[in-house]
Scaffold this active site. Structure first.
Site, PDB file in Angstrom:
ATOM      1  CE  LYS A 127      -1.739   1.533   4.083  1.00  0.00           C
ATOM      2  NZ  LYS A 127      -1.406   2.917   4.457  1.00  0.00           N
ATOM      3  CG  ASN A 128       2.217   2.759   3.546  1.00  0.00           C
ATOM      4  OD1 ASN A 128       1.083   3.130   3.254  1.00  0.00           O
ATOM      5  ND2 ASN A 128       2.590   2.516   4.798  1.00  0.00           N
TER       6      ASN A 128
ATOM      7  CB  CYS B 294      -5.092  10.393  11.745  1.00  0.00           C
ATOM      8  SG  CYS B 294      -3.622   9.433  11.993  1.00  0.00           S
TER       9      CYS B 294
ATOM     10  NE  ARG C 299       0.237   9.957  10.358  1.00  0.00           N
ATOM     11  CZ  ARG C 299      -0.129   8.980   9.541  1.00  0.00           C
ATOM     12  NH1 ARG C 299      -1.291   8.413   9.670  1.00  0.00           N
ATOM     13  NH2 ARG C 299       0.687   8.583   8.594  1.00  0.00           N
TER      14      ARG C 299
ATOM     15  CG  ASP D 115       3.142   1.266   9.488  1.00  0.00           C
ATOM     16  OD1 ASP D 115       2.664   2.061  10.315  1.00  0.00           O
ATOM     17  OD2 ASP D 115       3.412   1.589   8.313  1.00  0.00           O
TER      18      ASP D 115
ATOM     19  NE  ARG E  15      -6.941   4.053   5.437  1.00  0.00           N
ATOM     20  CZ  ARG E  15      -6.042   4.683   6.169  1.00  0.00           C
ATOM     21  NH1 ARG E  15      -6.268   4.884   7.443  1.00  0.00           N
ATOM     22  NH2 ARG E  15      -4.920   5.129   5.651  1.00  0.00           N
TER      23      ARG E  15
HETATM   24  N1  EPU Z   1       6.604  14.352  11.108  1.00  0.00           N
HETATM   25  C1  EPU Z   1       6.767  15.672  11.466  1.00  0.00           C
HETATM   26  N2  EPU Z   1       6.565  16.635  10.525  1.00  0.00           N
HETATM   27  C2  EPU Z   1       6.207  16.330   9.259  1.00  0.00           C
HETATM   28  C3  EPU Z   1       6.050  14.991   8.890  1.00  0.00           C
HETATM   29  C4  EPU Z   1       6.260  14.018   9.844  1.00  0.00           C
HETATM   30  O1  EPU Z   1       7.077  15.956  12.613  1.00  0.00           O
HETATM   31  O2  EPU Z   1       6.054  17.262   8.458  1.00  0.00           O
HETATM   32  C5  EPU Z   1       6.820  13.299  12.113  1.00  0.00           C
HETATM   33  C6  EPU Z   1       5.543  12.527  12.433  1.00  0.00           C
HETATM   34  O3  EPU Z   1       4.736  13.204  13.357  1.00  0.00           O
HETATM   35  C7  EPU Z   1       6.104  11.239  12.973  1.00  0.00           C
HETATM   36  C8  EPU Z   1       7.390  11.055  12.165  1.00  0.00           C
HETATM   37  O4  EPU Z   1       7.669  12.314  11.581  1.00  0.00           O
HETATM   38  O5  EPU Z   1       6.437  11.395  14.313  1.00  0.00           O
HETATM   39  C9  EPU Z   1       7.322  10.037  11.082  1.00  0.00           C
HETATM   40  O6  EPU Z   1       6.165  10.227  10.300  1.00  0.00           O
HETATM   41  P1  EPU Z   1       6.198  10.099   8.721  1.00  0.00           P
HETATM   42  O7  EPU Z   1       6.025  11.423   8.107  1.00  0.00           O
HETATM   43  O8  EPU Z   1       7.378   9.272   8.304  1.00  0.00           O
HETATM   44  O9  EPU Z   1       4.867   9.265   8.463  1.00  0.00           O
HETATM   45  P2  EPU Z   1       4.018   9.352   7.145  1.00  0.00           P
HETATM   46  O10 EPU Z   1       4.892   9.616   6.002  1.00  0.00           O
HETATM   47  O11 EPU Z   1       2.849  10.242   7.388  1.00  0.00           O
HETATM   48  C10 EPU Z   1       4.240   6.833   6.510  1.00  0.00           C
HETATM   49  C11 EPU Z   1       3.291   5.683   6.310  1.00  0.00           C
HETATM   50  C12 EPU Z   1       2.690   5.287   7.647  1.00  0.00           C
HETATM   51  C13 EPU Z   1       3.846   4.878   8.567  1.00  0.00           C
HETATM   52  C14 EPU Z   1       4.854   6.025   8.690  1.00  0.00           C
HETATM   53  C15 EPU Z   1       6.081   5.659   9.510  1.00  0.00           C
HETATM   54  C16 EPU Z   1       2.508   6.085   4.061  1.00  0.00           C
HETATM   55  C17 EPU Z   1       1.393   6.455   3.166  1.00  0.00           C
HETATM   56  N3  EPU Z   1       2.255   6.094   5.374  1.00  0.00           N
HETATM   57  O12 EPU Z   1       3.451   7.879   7.070  1.00  0.00           O
HETATM   58  O13 EPU Z   1       1.857   4.167   7.402  1.00  0.00           O
HETATM   59  O14 EPU Z   1       3.352   4.539   9.835  1.00  0.00           O
HETATM   60  O15 EPU Z   1       5.293   6.435   7.383  1.00  0.00           O
HETATM   61  O16 EPU Z   1       6.729   4.569   8.960  1.00  0.00           O
HETATM   62  O17 EPU Z   1       3.589   5.758   3.605  1.00  0.00           O
HETATM   63  C18 EPU Z   1       0.095   2.671   7.845  1.00  0.00           C
HETATM   64  O18 EPU Z   1       0.345   2.133   6.759  1.00  0.00           O
HETATM   65  O19 EPU Z   1      -0.691   2.155   8.698  1.00  0.00           O
HETATM   66  C19 EPU Z   1       0.734   3.936   8.176  1.00  0.00           C
HETATM   67  C20 EPU Z   1       0.294   4.741   9.129  1.00  0.00           C
END
Ligand code: EPU
Length: 425
Positions: A22-23, A116, A121, A308, A400
């Protein structure tokens, strides 16, 4: 609304094929926006989230067709449009269109995702990076508006946190920028490498594949892609943990064991017997006379233990011989499954971002509620291992991210089905 019913206590056995990730599918679908023409994406999982992403593409004039697990995406008629709140609130990854749209059209409008179930996030790293590439970003009426007056300009960008989707957004923006972008402290998840490989296939010039420094030499145009989505390491890990929790023996196929090293190490430490093939992993119960051992985990960015798979590992540890300490360092609210696992008899104490899980002799079925995608899958694992009937409501979360979940688990011998939920007022 549907609920999931499980008659637990059956040892899972046999083989289960792993679907595309998915990701990885979500950023790869977004990346098609970067080049006009007909793109072919293979091994695309048919999930609520991939369908939502394609629906969002439809809002932007993109045409697409599913043919089994192959999705053909035609971006020829791409036009300005917005990612509305109604779509973004169901899937935060909609934000992945920001980078490609800013690069290709010089304008993007995406609803701010908001918080969320698992944490706040924020997306400030996406926005800061786009600004460094020369885009103008305004936050107004719950939307982020990105505009550019000329081509994006390469820049040096340091991510204070190695955010997965920020890395993806910024790489997609930088491939069409003028000059070189150096992205430091980039995330290194395999899904990012999948995206980088797709972009290179489209003619992008990117150095530092698989590393935390990506050097992107912008090009003026890209060609359409023909690319396969990597196997879903989180789905793979979920099935391994489900088989292990039921005391069963089984093999996941069509996976990449190299992406599962942190989990496999922990499973071995718990005494499970793990056998890795080229595209398969087999899990067997601990050798005769040995119990499932308690193991500690700390969630970390890749190649560390994935957040995850934290909830699913906790479900396994509720059945281990001692105390397991589980520390969540990525998201601040990712213990929503704890209260539900407790309803099945799990003994868990939370202190801040740490859960102390004391193994029990067994879980007993109960009615529980799914709260987010991975929390839900931990309840499925616990329900499969528990004696008696478990009913999980709000299973749209599972839809999802897990393709054909009921069918795949039934193939492993689980007694599981979907039912319509009665509304009680
Ligand atoms: N963060 C910030 N600022 C930002 C962006 C992120 O502080 O602008 C922080 C977040 O709050 C968190 C950390 O960085 O503490 C890591 O978050 P990240 O941005 O890496 O998460 P994401 O990109 O929103 C993706 C996956 C998630 C997975 C996370 C961590 C996708 C579509 N989603 O989310 O997947 O948990 O990376 O590996 O790739 C899931 O599949 O169930 C899922 C939640």
């Amino acid at each position: 609304m549907d609920k999931l019913v499980i008659e637990g206590g059956k040892k899972l056995q046999g083989e289960v094929p792993i679907s595309g990730a998915k990701n990885a599918a979500l950023p790869l679908i977004a990346a098609t926006l970067l080049a006009p023409g007909v793109h072919v994406l293979r091994n695309v999982p048919d999930l609520r989230d991939t369908r939502t992403m394609l629906k969002l593409m439809g809002h932007l004039g993109v045409e697409y067709r599913w043919d089994g697990d192959v999705v053909t995406v035609d971006t020829t008629k791409l036009h300005h449009g917005e990612a509305p709140y109604e779509l973004v609130k169901t899937m935060r990854a909609s934000v992945l269109v920001l980078g490609p749209l800013a690069a290709r059209l010089g304008a993007a409008r995406v609803s701010l995702p908001g918080g969320c179930a698992i944490g706040a996030r924020p997306i400030e790293l996406h926005i800061k990076g786009l600004k460094q590439l020369g885009a103008r970003c305004r936050l107004e009426n719950g939307y982020v508006d990105v505009t550019t007056t000329k081509r994006l300009q390469g820049a040096e960008i340091y991510l204070t946190v190695p955010s997965v989707t920020a890395t993806e957004n910024l790489v997609m923006a930088a491939v069409l920028a003028e000059g070189t972008t150096v992205l430091k402290n980039a995330a290194k998840e395999p899904e990012i490498t999948n995206l980088v490989d797709m972009l290179i296939g489209m003619g992008a010039q990117i150095e530092g594949r698989e590393s935390d420094v990506l050097i992107i030499h912008g090009v003026s145009q890209l060609r359409p892609a023909d690319c396969a989505i990597i196997p879903d390491r989180i789905e793979a890990g979920t099935y391994l943990l489900a088989i292990a929790a039921t005391g069963g023996e089984g093999t996941i196929t069509h996976c990449n064991p190299g992406h599962l090293l942190a989990l496999l190490e922990k499973l071995r430490a718990a005494g499970l017997v793990i056998e890795e093939g080229k595209t398969t992993v087999t899990v067997r119960p601990p050798v005769l006379g040995k119990k499932l051992g308690s193991v500690d985990i700390i969630t970390r960015p890749y190649p560390g233990y994935p957040t995850d798979l934290q909830a699913q590992f906790m479900a396994l540890m509720t059945l281990a011989d001692n105390e397991s300490i589980i520390k969540e360092t990525i998201f601040e609210n990712r213990f929503m499954h704890v209260a539900e696992l407790q309803r099945l008899g799990a003994v868990i104490r939370i202190d801040g971002n740490t859960a102390f899980v004391t193994g029990t002799m067994g879980l007993a079925g109960a009615k529980v509620m799914a709260t987010d995608l991975r929390a839900s899958s931990s309840l499925v694992i616990a329900g499969l291992a528990a004696s008696g009937r478990t009913e999980i409501s709000r299973i749209y979360h599972l839809e999802r991210g897990y393709e054909r979940l009921v069918e795949k688990l039934s193939g492993l011998g689980a007694v599981i089905w979907k039912e319509k939920e009665e509304e009680v007022m």
